[in-house]
Design an enzyme around this catalytic site. Structure first.
Site, PDB file in Angstrom:
ATOM      1  N   HIS A 151       0.833  -1.202   0.000  1.00 14.18           N
ATOM      2  CA  HIS A 151       0.000   0.000   0.000  1.00 14.18           C
ATOM      3  C   HIS A 151       0.867   1.251   0.000  1.00 14.18           C
ATOM      4  O   HIS A 151       0.570   2.228  -0.687  1.00 14.18           O
ATOM      5  CB  HIS A 151      -0.915   0.002   1.220  1.00 14.18           C
ATOM      6  CG  HIS A 151      -1.968  -1.060   1.182  1.00 14.18           C
ATOM      7  ND1 HIS A 151      -3.297  -0.796   1.397  1.00 14.18           N
ATOM      8  CD2 HIS A 151      -1.890  -2.395   0.952  1.00 14.18           C
ATOM      9  CE1 HIS A 151      -3.997  -1.923   1.308  1.00 14.18           C
ATOM     10  NE2 HIS A 151      -3.151  -2.905   1.053  1.00 14.18           N
ATOM     11  N   ASP A 167      -5.661   5.746   2.758  1.00 11.32           N
ATOM     12  CA  ASP A 167      -5.867   4.335   2.504  1.00 11.32           C
ATOM     13  C   ASP A 167      -7.226   3.885   3.041  1.00 11.32           C
ATOM     14  O   ASP A 167      -7.850   4.554   3.869  1.00 11.32           O
ATOM     15  CB  ASP A 167      -4.746   3.536   3.163  1.00 11.32           C
ATOM     16  CG  ASP A 167      -4.352   2.320   2.363  1.00 11.32           C
ATOM     17  OD1 ASP A 167      -5.210   1.765   1.662  1.00 11.32           O
ATOM     18  OD2 ASP A 167      -3.173   1.909   2.444  1.00 11.32           O
ATOM     19  N   ALA A 215      13.271  -7.913  -3.130  1.00 12.00           N
ATOM     20  CA  ALA A 215      13.799  -7.929  -4.494  1.00 12.00           C
ATOM     21  C   ALA A 215      13.192  -6.780  -5.288  1.00 12.00           C
ATOM     22  O   ALA A 215      12.054  -6.370  -5.034  1.00 12.00           O
ATOM     23  CB  ALA A 215      13.474  -9.255  -5.174  1.00 12.00           C
ATOM     24  N   GLN A 222      11.211  -6.004  -7.716  1.00 10.11           N
ATOM     25  CA  GLN A 222      10.283  -6.778  -8.537  1.00 10.11           C
ATOM     26  C   GLN A 222       9.980  -6.126  -9.876  1.00 10.11           C
ATOM     27  O   GLN A 222       9.931  -6.818 -10.908  1.00 10.11           O
ATOM     28  CB  GLN A 222       8.976  -7.020  -7.760  1.00 10.11           C
ATOM     29  CG  GLN A 222       7.963  -7.851  -8.535  1.00 10.11           C
ATOM     30  CD  GLN A 222       6.867  -8.391  -7.669  1.00 10.11           C
ATOM     31  OE1 GLN A 222       7.116  -9.240  -6.809  1.00 10.11           O
ATOM     32  NE2 GLN A 222       5.652  -7.910  -7.859  1.00 10.11           N
ATOM     33  N   TRP A 247      -2.440  -7.757  -5.797  1.00  8.14           N
ATOM     34  CA  TRP A 247      -2.794  -6.869  -6.901  1.00  8.14           C
ATOM     35  C   TRP A 247      -1.581  -6.175  -7.519  1.00  8.14           C
ATOM     36  O   TRP A 247      -1.495  -6.047  -8.752  1.00  8.14           O
ATOM     37  CB  TRP A 247      -3.819  -5.822  -6.466  1.00  8.14           C
ATOM     38  CG  TRP A 247      -4.245  -4.994  -7.647  1.00  8.14           C
ATOM     39  CD1 TRP A 247      -3.897  -3.707  -7.944  1.00  8.14           C
ATOM     40  CD2 TRP A 247      -5.072  -5.439  -8.727  1.00  8.14           C
ATOM     41  NE1 TRP A 247      -4.456  -3.318  -9.130  1.00  8.14           N
ATOM     42  CE2 TRP A 247      -5.180  -4.364  -9.629  1.00  8.14           C
ATOM     43  CE3 TRP A 247      -5.721  -6.643  -9.014  1.00  8.14           C
ATOM     44  CZ2 TRP A 247      -5.935  -4.457 -10.815  1.00  8.14           C
ATOM     45  CZ3 TRP A 247      -6.460  -6.736 -10.189  1.00  8.14           C
ATOM     46  CH2 TRP A 247      -6.554  -5.646 -11.070  1.00  8.14           C
ATOM     47  N   ASN A 248      -0.650  -5.715  -6.702  1.00  8.78           N
ATOM     48  CA  ASN A 248       0.536  -5.077  -7.269  1.00  8.78           C
ATOM     49  C   ASN A 248       1.269  -6.031  -8.198  1.00  8.78           C
ATOM     50  O   ASN A 248       1.741  -5.626  -9.271  1.00  8.78           O
ATOM     51  CB  ASN A 248       1.480  -4.610  -6.154  1.00  8.78           C
ATOM     52  CG  ASN A 248       0.949  -3.409  -5.410  1.00  8.78           C
ATOM     53  OD1 ASN A 248       0.363  -2.510  -5.997  1.00  8.78           O
ATOM     54  ND2 ASN A 248       1.126  -3.390  -4.100  1.00  8.78           N
ATOM     55  N   GLU A 277       1.826  -5.400 -12.101  1.00 13.57           N
ATOM     56  CA  GLU A 277       3.203  -5.266 -12.584  1.00 13.57           C
ATOM     57  C   GLU A 277       3.527  -6.317 -13.636  1.00 13.57           C
ATOM     58  O   GLU A 277       4.271  -6.040 -14.590  1.00 13.57           O
ATOM     59  CB  GLU A 277       4.166  -5.339 -11.402  1.00 13.57           C
ATOM     60  CG  GLU A 277       4.104  -4.090 -10.520  1.00 13.57           C
ATOM     61  CD  GLU A 277       4.708  -4.268  -9.143  1.00 13.57           C
ATOM     62  OE1 GLU A 277       5.404  -5.280  -8.925  1.00 13.57           O
ATOM     63  OE2 GLU A 277       4.483  -3.405  -8.276  1.00 13.57           O
ATOM     64  N   GLU A 284      -8.296 -11.387  -1.133  1.00 10.36           N
ATOM     65  CA  GLU A 284      -8.856 -11.231  -2.485  1.00 10.36           C
ATOM     66  C   GLU A 284      -8.011 -11.884  -3.563  1.00 10.36           C
ATOM     67  O   GLU A 284      -8.357 -11.838  -4.750  1.00 10.36           O
ATOM     68  CB  GLU A 284      -9.076  -9.736  -2.786  1.00 10.36           C
ATOM     69  CG  GLU A 284      -8.013  -9.037  -3.615  1.00 10.36           C
ATOM     70  CD  GLU A 284      -6.698  -8.798  -2.899  1.00 10.36           C
ATOM     71  OE1 GLU A 284      -5.753  -8.371  -3.583  1.00 10.36           O
ATOM     72  OE2 GLU A 284      -6.609  -9.010  -1.674  1.00 10.36           O
TER      73      GLU A 284
END
Length: 542
Positions: free
Chosen positions: A76, A179, A396, A398, A416-417, A421, A437
């Site tokens: 987040h 958030d 890492a 990513q 989700w990220n 990505e 989710e």
């Protein structure tokens, strides 16, 4: 990852309030090459009186001052920082973005704030104390908290309310972006007469699915006792989406804090000025249209906030940069990147099965394991896979890894990220969801956008104890990884879909793309709200 509400109610002392620091987050970092498309940020300097001076003070009073309040999780914190930088870069001299964070979380975003200081964009950091919830020094997010102490981080998200309210009333920003769990900022924003926007790091497809399933929660609970029960997500546009009850988030199946606060959180979201989502329209049509209609007064789809073209190896924390050099020794599209996010805790048994499965697949791989992981591989395993496989312990880079030409597949938990990505980089996905989710995100990846396939079809999955198989066996992992990397109709199909999504993601964030337009529409709407006052707000129904 779910941060809609706390998962624990155990006792913890009230956090400190009132002590804050404005700083420029200026670590000593090696030079980082900048891409022309990257959002850039500037350093701000701290004066003795606590005010901040940017690269140009001319007209500073006319800047739109936007405060960003992320929750205590890297998944987040990082995209919300990207958003702050992007808004400041979109209108240099017009927008001043302030990240409101705790000290250790400020350190995580410092490289992002520092990397484009020379561009002169106004991004600053406002630090406040992390609530005292019994965690060690510097442990201020889920990624660094031991699994048994995760509830303390959620508790801190509740206790920070007093600090947030105090800071917002003291600094009186022109707009607040907060958030999901920080619902109380809607009340403070109304008191101050400024817009409050909810930031969603999770896509609209899973949000709509959870909203609609929550409406039939009583039926789900009644059916949950029957093993193998499958439900169809009601009132969802597009193709039918079905999911076993065992794979649903726990708040839909049993009573917990989130089940009791879900309607309140949604009510405050709808009462606010609007919602910002880290997604792009072409990934989630027709769901973006439905979300705009039912879940937000104004919806802004601004992603992907992390593009491979503007990646940095220090984004989100100190990274193992050696893995990028290692990737450069491998053939194009040959390496399987294995990463389950910063929060997942695998059992020792599951970690060993995964290690053996990767070994048996005979495919090159780059595997990221938690820095606190123990007994995660059989004795002698690292020696047997040396050269073909590399293990990174900790964090890492990513985005940079997914953008590397040697990466041909991504074995992921479907956070989700990670989904976004991978789509942005055009990398096909092998799905292994773990919690909340992520099982719903998997449906988007494998069934709707069709740029991935499941690791395992052979057992019951889920996040609740007693409902899922004890471990995915090594033989299934080896078969899935090897099969996914082989040329054939399935591979060609997911690769084509992934390439198409990558092109659409680039177009979305490019000039006059859908996300580019929504960023500018967002800024225009906030400037207009400041100039003319807020339009009539919806009543808040707690």
């Amino acid at each position: 990852m779910h941060l809609y509400g706390s998962i624990g109610h155990r006792s913890a002392s009230q956090g400190q309030t009132g002590a804050e620091t404005l700083d420029a987050a200026r670590p000593s970092l090696p030079p980082v090459a900048l891409h022309a498309e990257c959002p850039a940020v500037s350093m701000v300097t701290t004066r003795d009186d606590g005010d901040t001076a940017t690269a140009s003070d001319a007209g500073a009073g006319r800047r739109l001052r936007v405060f960003f309040l992320p929750s205590f999780a890297r998944g987040h914190l990082i995209p919300q920082t990207d958003l702050a930088c992007l808004m400041a870069a979109a209108r240099p001299g017009e927008v001043e973005a302030t990240m409101v964070v705790t000290p250790a979380n400020a350190a995580l975003i410092a490289p992002t704030v520092a990397r484009a200081a020379a561009a002169g964009h106004a991004v600053r950091v406002l630090r406040h104390p992390f609530p005292d919830v019994g965690l060690g020094d510097g442990v201020e997010c889920l990624a660094t908290a031991p699994a048994q102490d995760a509830w303390r981080v959620y508790r801190a998200m509740e206790l920070v309310q007093t600090s947030h309210e105090s800071l917002l009333r003291e600094h009186r920003p022109d707009a607040i972006v907060s958030d999901v769990p920080f619902w109380w900022t809607t009340v403070v924003a109304a008191e101050l007469g400024v817009p409050r926007l909810t930031f969603h790091p999770v896509g609209v497809f899973p949000q709509l699915a959870m909203n609609n399933l929550f409406k039939m929660r009583a039926d789900i609970i009644r059916m949950s006792s029957a093993p193998g029960t499958v439900v169809s997500v009601p009132s969802l546009p597009g193709k039918e989406i079905t999911i076993p009850v065992s794979e649903l988030p726990s708040f839909l199946v049993q009573d917990d804090h989130l089940s009791k606060s879900w309607e309140q959180i949604k009510a405050f979201q709808l009462a606010g000025f609007g919602v910002i989502v880290n997604t792009f329209v072409d990934l989630e049509l027709p769901y973006c249209e439905e979300f705009s209609r039912v879940d937000a007064r104004r919806a802004y789809f601004v992603g992907p906030l992390a593009q491979p073209s503007c990646s940095t190896v220090h984004r989100g924390g100190d990274s193992d940069v050696d893995c990028l050099s290692w990737l450069s020794t491998k053939p194009s599209r040959s390496v399987v990147f294995v990463c389950f996010g910063s929060w997942a805790h695998f059992s020792a048994t599951q970690s060993r099965e995964l290690a053996l499965g990767l070994e048996a697949s005979n495919q090159p791989f780059l595997w990221v394991v938690r820095s606190d992981a123990s007994q995660w591989a059989p004795e002698g395993w690292e020696q047997r896979v040396a050269g073909r496989g590399m293990v990174v312990r900790g964090w890492a880079p990513q985005v940079a890894v997914l953008g590397h030409p040697s990466v041909g597949a991504f074995l992921t938990h479907c956070g989700w990220n990670s989904v976004l990505e991978a789509a942005s980089a055009g990398v096909p996905v092998l799905t292994w969801p773990l919690v909340f989710e992520q099982f719903i995100n998997e449906r988007l990846v494998t069934g709707v956008a069709a740029f991935g396939a499941r690791v395992w079809e052979g057992g019951t999955r889920g996040e609740r104890a007693g409902e899922a198989e004890t471990a995915v066996p090594a033989v299934a992992i080896a078969r899935a990884v090897a099969g996914f990397m082989e040329r054939g109709a399935q591979r060609d199909g997911v690769e084509a879909s992934a390439r198409d999504l990558a092109g659409r993601a680039r177009a979305a964030v490019g000039e006059n793309g859908s996300s580019w337009r929504d960023i500018h529409r967002l800024i225009d709407d906030l400037v207009q709200a400041r100039a003319s006052g807020l339009p009539e707000e919806r009543p808040i129904k707690a």
